[in-house]
Design a protein around this motif. Structure first.
Motif, PDB file in Angstrom:
ATOM      1  N   ARG A   1       2.774  63.731 -46.066  1.00 54.56           N
ATOM      2  CA  ARG A   1       2.460  63.465 -47.595  1.00 54.56           C
ATOM      3  C   ARG A   1       1.856  64.623 -48.155  1.00 54.56           C
ATOM      4  O   ARG A   1       0.806  65.820 -47.428  1.00 54.56           O
ATOM      5  CB  ARG A   1       1.554  62.170 -47.718  1.00 54.56           C
ATOM      6  CG  ARG A   1       1.144  61.514 -49.496  1.00 54.56           C
ATOM      7  CD  ARG A   1      -0.114  60.215 -48.799  1.00 54.56           C
ATOM      8  NE  ARG A   1      -0.983  61.381 -49.332  1.00 54.56           N
ATOM      9  CZ  ARG A   1      -2.088  60.497 -49.093  1.00 54.56           C
ATOM     10  NH1 ARG A   1      -1.721  59.331 -49.359  1.00 54.56           N
ATOM     11  NH2 ARG A   1      -3.468  61.396 -48.920  1.00 54.56           N
ATOM     12  N   ALA A   2       2.029  65.022 -49.618  1.00 54.04           N
ATOM     13  CA  ALA A   2       1.747  65.989 -50.349  1.00 54.04           C
ATOM     14  C   ALA A   2       1.154  65.968 -51.420  1.00 54.04           C
ATOM     15  O   ALA A   2       1.240  64.779 -52.433  1.00 54.04           O
ATOM     16  CB  ALA A   2       2.619  66.761 -50.743  1.00 54.04           C
ATOM     17  N   ASP A   3      -0.245  65.477 -51.746  1.00 54.20           N
ATOM     18  CA  ASP A   3      -0.942  64.983 -52.241  1.00 54.20           C
ATOM     19  C   ASP A   3      -0.696  66.394 -54.281  1.00 54.20           C
ATOM     20  O   ASP A   3      -0.907  67.074 -54.223  1.00 54.20           O
ATOM     21  CB  ASP A   3      -2.285  64.998 -52.952  1.00 54.20           C
ATOM     22  CG  ASP A   3      -2.729  63.639 -52.203  1.00 54.20           C
ATOM     23  OD1 ASP A   3      -1.674  62.445 -51.725  1.00 54.20           O
ATOM     24  OD2 ASP A   3      -3.772  63.739 -51.090  1.00 54.20           O
ATOM     25  N   ALA A   4      -0.347  64.924 -55.084  1.00 60.66           N
ATOM     26  CA  ALA A   4      -0.381  65.817 -56.608  1.00 60.66           C
ATOM     27  C   ALA A   4      -1.502  66.131 -57.586  1.00 60.66           C
ATOM     28  O   ALA A   4      -2.600  65.700 -56.935  1.00 60.66           O
ATOM     29  CB  ALA A   4      -0.084  64.896 -57.588  1.00 60.66           C
ATOM     30  N   LYS A   5      -1.708  67.668 -57.243  1.00 62.61           N
ATOM     31  CA  LYS A   5      -2.866  68.178 -57.832  1.00 62.61           C
ATOM     32  C   LYS A   5      -3.077  68.553 -59.215  1.00 62.61           C
ATOM     33  O   LYS A   5      -3.072  68.594 -60.610  1.00 62.61           O
ATOM     34  CB  LYS A   5      -2.286  69.628 -57.347  1.00 62.61           C
ATOM     35  CG  LYS A   5      -2.088  70.401 -56.474  1.00 62.61           C
ATOM     36  CD  LYS A   5      -1.768  71.768 -56.220  1.00 62.61           C
ATOM     37  CE  LYS A   5      -2.198  72.335 -54.798  1.00 62.61           C
ATOM     38  NZ  LYS A   5      -1.649  73.574 -55.119  1.00 62.61           N
TER      39      LYS A   5
ATOM     40  N   ARG B   1      -4.119  55.074 -51.899  1.00 61.72           N
ATOM     41  CA  ARG B   1      -3.040  55.581 -51.651  1.00 61.72           C
ATOM     42  C   ARG B   1      -2.281  55.347 -49.994  1.00 61.72           C
ATOM     43  O   ARG B   1      -1.223  54.798 -50.320  1.00 61.72           O
ATOM     44  CB  ARG B   1      -2.909  57.241 -51.210  1.00 61.72           C
ATOM     45  CG  ARG B   1      -3.826  58.504 -52.687  1.00 61.72           C
ATOM     46  CD  ARG B   1      -3.295  59.426 -52.470  1.00 61.72           C
ATOM     47  NE  ARG B   1      -3.340  59.983 -53.418  1.00 61.72           N
ATOM     48  CZ  ARG B   1      -4.074  60.047 -54.215  1.00 61.72           C
ATOM     49  NH1 ARG B   1      -5.387  59.752 -53.635  1.00 61.72           N
ATOM     50  NH2 ARG B   1      -4.444  60.784 -56.003  1.00 61.72           N
TER      51      ARG B   1
ATOM     52  N   SER C   1      -9.362  57.405 -48.742  1.00 59.81           N
ATOM     53  CA  SER C   1      -7.634  57.380 -49.540  1.00 59.81           C
ATOM     54  C   SER C   1      -7.176  55.833 -49.208  1.00 59.81           C
ATOM     55  O   SER C   1      -5.855  56.216 -48.901  1.00 59.81           O
ATOM     56  CB  SER C   1      -7.015  58.003 -48.060  1.00 59.81           C
ATOM     57  OG  SER C   1      -6.956  57.368 -47.164  1.00 59.81           O
TER      58      SER C   1
ATOM     59  N   TYR D   1      -0.496  59.453 -57.327  1.00 56.72           N
ATOM     60  CA  TYR D   1      -0.406  58.520 -56.040  1.00 56.72           C
ATOM     61  C   TYR D   1       0.692  60.279 -55.262  1.00 56.72           C
ATOM     62  O   TYR D   1       0.045  60.859 -53.590  1.00 56.72           O
ATOM     63  CB  TYR D   1       0.178  57.923 -55.301  1.00 56.72           C
ATOM     64  CG  TYR D   1      -0.658  56.363 -56.658  1.00 56.72           C
ATOM     65  CD1 TYR D   1      -1.532  56.404 -56.190  1.00 56.72           C
ATOM     66  CD2 TYR D   1       0.262  56.507 -58.069  1.00 56.72           C
ATOM     67  CE1 TYR D   1      -2.505  55.105 -57.377  1.00 56.72           C
ATOM     68  CE2 TYR D   1      -0.301  55.107 -58.343  1.00 56.72           C
ATOM     69  CZ  TYR D   1      -1.910  54.737 -58.499  1.00 56.72           C
ATOM     70  OH  TYR D   1      -2.429  53.933 -59.507  1.00 56.72           O
ATOM     71  N   GLY D   2       0.286  61.045 -55.519  1.00 53.32           N
ATOM     72  CA  GLY D   2       0.900  62.252 -54.938  1.00 53.32           C
ATOM     73  C   GLY D   2       2.889  61.649 -54.996  1.00 53.32           C
ATOM     74  O   GLY D   2       3.635  61.247 -55.041  1.00 53.32           O
ATOM     75  N   THR D   3       3.535  62.374 -54.004  1.00 50.52           N
ATOM     76  CA  THR D   3       4.664  63.066 -53.312  1.00 50.52           C
ATOM     77  C   THR D   3       4.532  62.873 -51.991  1.00 50.52           C
ATOM     78  O   THR D   3       3.942  62.993 -51.174  1.00 50.52           O
ATOM     79  CB  THR D   3       5.546  63.757 -53.672  1.00 50.52           C
ATOM     80  OG1 THR D   3       4.826  65.151 -53.626  1.00 50.52           O
ATOM     81  CG2 THR D   3       4.686  64.571 -55.210  1.00 50.52           C
ATOM     82  N   TRP D   4       6.207  62.363 -51.693  1.00 51.93           N
ATOM     83  CA  TRP D   4       6.653  62.848 -50.370  1.00 51.93           C
ATOM     84  C   TRP D   4       7.851  64.447 -49.643  1.00 51.93           C
ATOM     85  O   TRP D   4       8.676  63.916 -50.762  1.00 51.93           O
ATOM     86  CB  TRP D   4       7.760  61.103 -50.220  1.00 51.93           C
ATOM     87  CG  TRP D   4       7.053  60.172 -50.001  1.00 51.93           C
ATOM     88  CD1 TRP D   4       7.109  59.130 -50.470  1.00 51.93           C
ATOM     89  CD2 TRP D   4       5.843  58.847 -49.628  1.00 51.93           C
ATOM     90  NE1 TRP D   4       6.921  57.872 -51.436  1.00 51.93           N
ATOM     91  CE2 TRP D   4       5.970  58.400 -49.973  1.00 51.93           C
ATOM     92  CE3 TRP D   4       4.964  59.584 -48.417  1.00 51.93           C
ATOM     93  CZ2 TRP D   4       4.851  57.461 -49.431  1.00 51.93           C
ATOM     94  CZ3 TRP D   4       4.598  58.804 -47.329  1.00 51.93           C
ATOM     95  CH2 TRP D   4       4.240  57.514 -48.318  1.00 51.93           C
ATOM     96  N   ASP D   5       6.860  64.548 -49.012  1.00 48.24           N
ATOM     97  CA  ASP D   5       7.595  66.213 -48.255  1.00 48.24           C
ATOM     98  C   ASP D   5       8.433  65.547 -47.274  1.00 48.24           C
ATOM     99  O   ASP D   5       7.598  65.315 -46.162  1.00 48.24           O
ATOM    100  CB  ASP D   5       6.021  67.034 -48.039  1.00 48.24           C
ATOM    101  CG  ASP D   5       6.564  68.432 -48.122  1.00 48.24           C
ATOM    102  OD1 ASP D   5       8.274  68.244 -47.868  1.00 48.24           O
ATOM    103  OD2 ASP D   5       6.463  69.649 -48.070  1.00 48.24           O
TER     104      ASP D   5
END
Length: 219
Positions: A200-204, A81, A78, A190-194
């Motif tokens: 961290r939540a990765d974009a699908k 990221r 990773s 590169y995902g989003t911040w939850d």
């Protein structure tokens, strides 16, 4: 390294990693060529890839053969990221430190490096340790140490004991407040911040793949 000093460094480093999910990002409007936008300034995909390649090249140089290199890559899957997190956090931490009236001098960094080199058994040993533990390329070591000092000084300014949950919460809140002021916007690639889940939540998006390791492999 001295056990107490090392524990302090690890606690603060863990605090920075844990603070990453507290960053706010909308990830809405597209920013061509940007991995993230912080306070209106872009962290470009090119800049991100260059940082990742620096680490891969250093890992290649620090390993004896292809098998060891592949193991190093596997342990840092990773890296892209994680590197983006660090690039964003550097700016967020700098803003939080500024808000708290904290500053770090070149002398501070030199003093810390000299002490750590003595504890580690030399400059090369310290560079190797930072590369393996934190994914920091040798040429970025001073920057990383400066961030470490900045985090320590910020914690002290906030009266935050990083060995306690209350202290960590205070520290992370300062970073969260700073990130809100900087309007961090992460590229969905590169995902989003939850913020709610503090994770961290990765974009699908399975069609997007990271191929950063390829640039560092021998031809």
């Amino acid at each position: 390294m001295h056990r107490r000093r090392r524990r302090s460094a690890l606690v603060l480093s863990a605090a920075l990693i844990a603070a990453a999910p507290l960053l706010t990002a909308c990830g809405s409007d597209a920013h061509p060529g940007a991995a993230a936008v912080v306070d209106g300034r872009r962290i470009t995909v090119g800049q991100l890839e260059n940082r990742v390649n620096e680490v891969r090249v250093a890992q290649r140089a620090a390993t004896k053969d292809d098998a060891q290199y592949e193991q190093a890559i596997a342990k840092t899957g990773s890296l892209t990221r994680d590197t983006l997190h660090s690039l964003v956090l550097d700016q967020v931490l700098a803003r939080a430190a500024k808000d708290a009236g904290v500053s770090v001098s070149r002398k501070d960094t030199q003093r810390m490096r000299a002490g750590l080199e003595q504890q580690a058994g030399g400059a090369k040993a310290l560079e190797t340790a930072w590369l393996q533990q934190y994914g920091v390329a040798p040429q970025r070591l001073d920057d990383s140490l400066r961030t470490e000092i900045e985090a320590q000084k910020l914690a002290a300014a906030l009266g935050a004991d990083m060995n306690t949950e209350a202290g960590k919460a205070t520290f992370w809140k300062a970073l969260s407040d700073a990130s809100k002021k900087l309007h961090v916007d992460l590229n969905p690639r590169y995902g989003t911040w939850d913020v709610e889940k503090s994770s961290r939540a990765d974009a699908k998006t399975p069609w997007l793949r990271e191929v950063t390791a390829e640039a560092a492999k021998p031809a």
